[in-house]
Design an enzyme around this catalytic site. Structure first.
Site, PDB file in Angstrom:
ATOM      1  N   LYS A   1       0.844  -1.202   0.000  1.00  0.00           N
ATOM      2  CA  LYS A   1       0.000   0.000   0.000  1.00  0.00           C
ATOM      3  C   LYS A   1       0.875   1.247   0.000  1.00  0.00           C
ATOM      4  O   LYS A   1       1.599   1.492   0.960  1.00  0.00           O
ATOM      5  CB  LYS A   1      -0.919   0.046   1.227  1.00  0.00           C
TER       6      LYS A   1
ATOM      7  N   THR B   1       1.776   5.792  14.309  1.00  0.00           N
ATOM      8  CA  THR B   1       1.220   4.718  13.481  1.00  0.00           C
ATOM      9  C   THR B   1       2.014   3.433  13.667  1.00  0.00           C
ATOM     10  O   THR B   1       1.443   2.335  13.726  1.00  0.00           O
ATOM     11  CB  THR B   1       1.226   5.129  11.998  1.00  0.00           C
TER      12      THR B   1
ATOM     13  N   GLY C   1       6.896   5.301   8.280  1.00  0.00           N
ATOM     14  CA  GLY C   1       5.933   6.365   8.540  1.00  0.00           C
ATOM     15  C   GLY C   1       6.102   6.920   9.933  1.00  0.00           C
ATOM     16  O   GLY C   1       7.179   6.829  10.531  1.00  0.00           O
TER      17      GLY C   1
ATOM     18  N   CYS D   1      12.830  12.049   6.633  1.00  0.00           N
ATOM     19  CA  CYS D   1      13.035  11.641   8.029  1.00  0.00           C
ATOM     20  C   CYS D   1      14.480  11.848   8.471  1.00  0.00           C
ATOM     21  O   CYS D   1      14.769  11.863   9.681  1.00  0.00           O
ATOM     22  CB  CYS D   1      12.617  10.191   8.231  1.00  0.00           C
TER      23      CYS D   1
ATOM     24  N   GLU E   1      10.261   1.631  10.294  1.00  0.00           N
ATOM     25  CA  GLU E   1      11.133   2.795  10.121  1.00  0.00           C
ATOM     26  C   GLU E   1      10.285   4.033  10.397  1.00  0.00           C
ATOM     27  O   GLU E   1       9.404   4.382   9.613  1.00  0.00           O
ATOM     28  CB  GLU E   1      11.706   2.831   8.702  1.00  0.00           C
TER      29      GLU E   1
ATOM     30  N   GLU F   1       8.520  15.829  16.044  1.00  0.00           N
ATOM     31  CA  GLU F   1       8.862  15.808  14.622  1.00  0.00           C
ATOM     32  C   GLU F   1       7.908  16.725  13.855  1.00  0.00           C
ATOM     33  O   GLU F   1       6.708  16.458  13.776  1.00  0.00           O
ATOM     34  CB  GLU F   1       8.786  14.390  14.067  1.00  0.00           C
TER      35      GLU F   1
END
Length: 483
Positions: free
Chosen positions: A173, A230, A226, A282, A248, A383
């Site tokens: 996805k 999550t 992500g 990131c 990650e 973040e």
């Protein structure tokens, strides 16, 4: 343009015929729709993958390698088309997509096309016991790959390539915000001769489509890139099902600058490591820590360099900073800038939305520099994932190290110094999975990639990825002594 799910080598509409709008962030307008897939669509993708697994897992390494190489070559052949699609979907400058995103996607397939032919098993002779142990590395089965919106094809292929190289079949996805290049990858896979069902791409929301992949009882491993929140949810769902997990997640990366560095190289690289891809990487160095003796000089020079960056239409080759990926994300990033002064911060440059001619409804923001004095402020702890960096000074090596490690994240760090002892000491003591010394974003695909603390679980890249997507099985054979 409406795109479709890619299941069993065919493009199909979602079963319930539900759709999501797909936005062009550079102009703030809908330009197509994508499937809002349900667990029924995921089930069809799983069944196609499960059917293909027996055959695909028994193909020769040479056959797998050749197909992956063909995919890599086709990606490069279609560089301009893919880069334009990536820029339109994501808002990033088309020049960046051409130079970085699409070539790296091709490299991912080419690297694992080669790596799988060199991926070896181990054997151990038990001297005196007349026994030999050898270890097989077998594909897991059907695996799930879920990728983010910031580097869409780049990170999508980073997961898919090692999974199928190792003999697995995939239900994948992409982000619902940036689905276009994943859709185009399905066409490329068909052109390259990838067998039906080996790769299946299902579009939709994370809360529905992603959840269905993670919770599927027969999808045996999940590779996710992500947000940390999550990732925690995925772990909560998948861990009791004993799935393999590679997560990650987020980063709040320190960029540590000492006075003895190569100043000109540092300054140029720091502008890039702060604002590349609108700061939506990131690995961006969002906390800039500067030794006190050069702090004022750096601040002045850095502001000047950043002020020269052009915020503009992503399709303009002279644009340095394109559009933020979505209206919602723009508001999130802007909310952090708005609280800066409440937290004792001082905006040194930027902080405002930008109106671009002929793109008046697009999602644009100035690159923003904020001076802070307290590392525990939200700007330094959370973040932001946008074109926002903070500046702080430090006096000693010990203070720099303490500041660098003082977050819940531990993905990467950048260190600028020509002191060998300091380099070695910091390399051991920085609590991050990746450290760049006198450079940034210089990647060798053979090396492990991932973070510590809340930045994730597991490693991607090189043989680490092939190990993740395989199960080790040890066989012990004892034989008779010669008479």
């Amino acid at each position: 343009m409406n795109i479709q799910n890619y299941i069993n080598g065919e493009f199909v509409n979602p079963i319930k015929n539900n759709w999501l709008d797909n936005y062009n962030p550079s102009i703030g307008e809908v330009y197509g729709q994508i499937p809002n897939s349900t667990k029924e669509d995921v089930e069809n993708a799983y069944l196609a993958a499960a059917k293909a697994f027996s055959s695909w897992s028994n193909t020769t390494l040479e056959e797998r390698s050749n197909i992956l190489s063909k995919i890599a070559h086709l990606i490069l052949e279609k560089l301009d088309v893919l880069a334009a699609a990536e820029s339109k979907d994501n808002g990033k400058p088309i020049s960046l997509a051409k130079q970085v995103d699409i070539p790296r996607a091709a490299s991912n397939f080419q690297f694992f096309a080669n790596a799988i032919t060199q991926f070896s098993s181990e054997s151990h002779e038990s001297i005196g016991l007349n026994a030999v142990n050898f270890t097989l590395r077998q594909p897991i089965g059907v695996v799930g790959c879920i990728s983010p919106w910031n580097l869409p094809l780049y990170l999508f292929t980073w997961k898919i390539a090692p999974a199928i190289a190792a003999g697995n079949c995939v239900v994948a996805k992409p982000s619902e915000i940036t689905p276009m290049t994943a859709y185009l990858l399905g066409e490329i896979c068909n052109e390259a001769g990838l067998p039906e069902g080996v790769l299946n791409i299902v579009h939709g929301l994370g809360s529905t489509t992603g959840q269905a992949i993670v919770a599927h009882p027969n999808i045996k491993a999940i590779s996710f890139t992500g947000g940390t929140k999550t990732g925690a949810h995925i772990a909560k769902v998948a861990a009791p099902m004993f799935k393999k997990l590679s997560l990650e997640l987020g980063g709040k990366n320190p960029n540590i600058i000492f006075a003895d560095c190569n100043y000109d190289k540092m300054l140029e690289t720091t502008v890039r490591s702060s604002f590349a891809n609108q700061g939506q990487i990131c690995l961006c160095g969002s906390r800039i820590l500067v030794e006190e003796k050069i702090y004022e000089k750096f601040k002045k020079d850095f502001i000047k360099k950043v002020s020269e960056l052009k915020v503009g239409n992503p399709s303009d080759n002279s644009t340095n900073i394109g559009a933020i990926v979505s209206a919602e994300h723009l508001e999130k990033v802007k909310s952090y800038i708005d609280i800066a002064e409440q937290e004792g911060g001082r905006i040194l440059f930027g902080g405002n939305k930008v109106i671009i001619k002929n793109c008046e409804n697009g999602y644009y923001l100035q690159p923003t520099i904020i001076e802070v004095t307290n590392n525990r402020c939200r700007l330094n702890q959370e973040e932001i994932f946008g074109p926002v960096v903070t500046l702080m000074s430090f006096k000693t090596d010990k203070e720099a190290l303490t500041l660098a490690n003082d977050t819940k994240y531990g993905l990467s760090a950048t260190l600028w110094t020509n002191n060998l002892n300091r380099t070695m000491q910091f390399s051991k003591q920085l609590q991050t999975g990746i450290i760049w010394v006198n450079t940034w974003m210089l990647r060798d695909l053979r090396t492990p990639f991932g973070g510590q603390k809340d930045s994730g679980v597991g490693r991607e890249g090189g043989f680490e990825a092939l190990r993740f997507f395989t199960e080790p099985k040890n066989i012990c054979i004892q034989y008779e002594s010669p008479s």
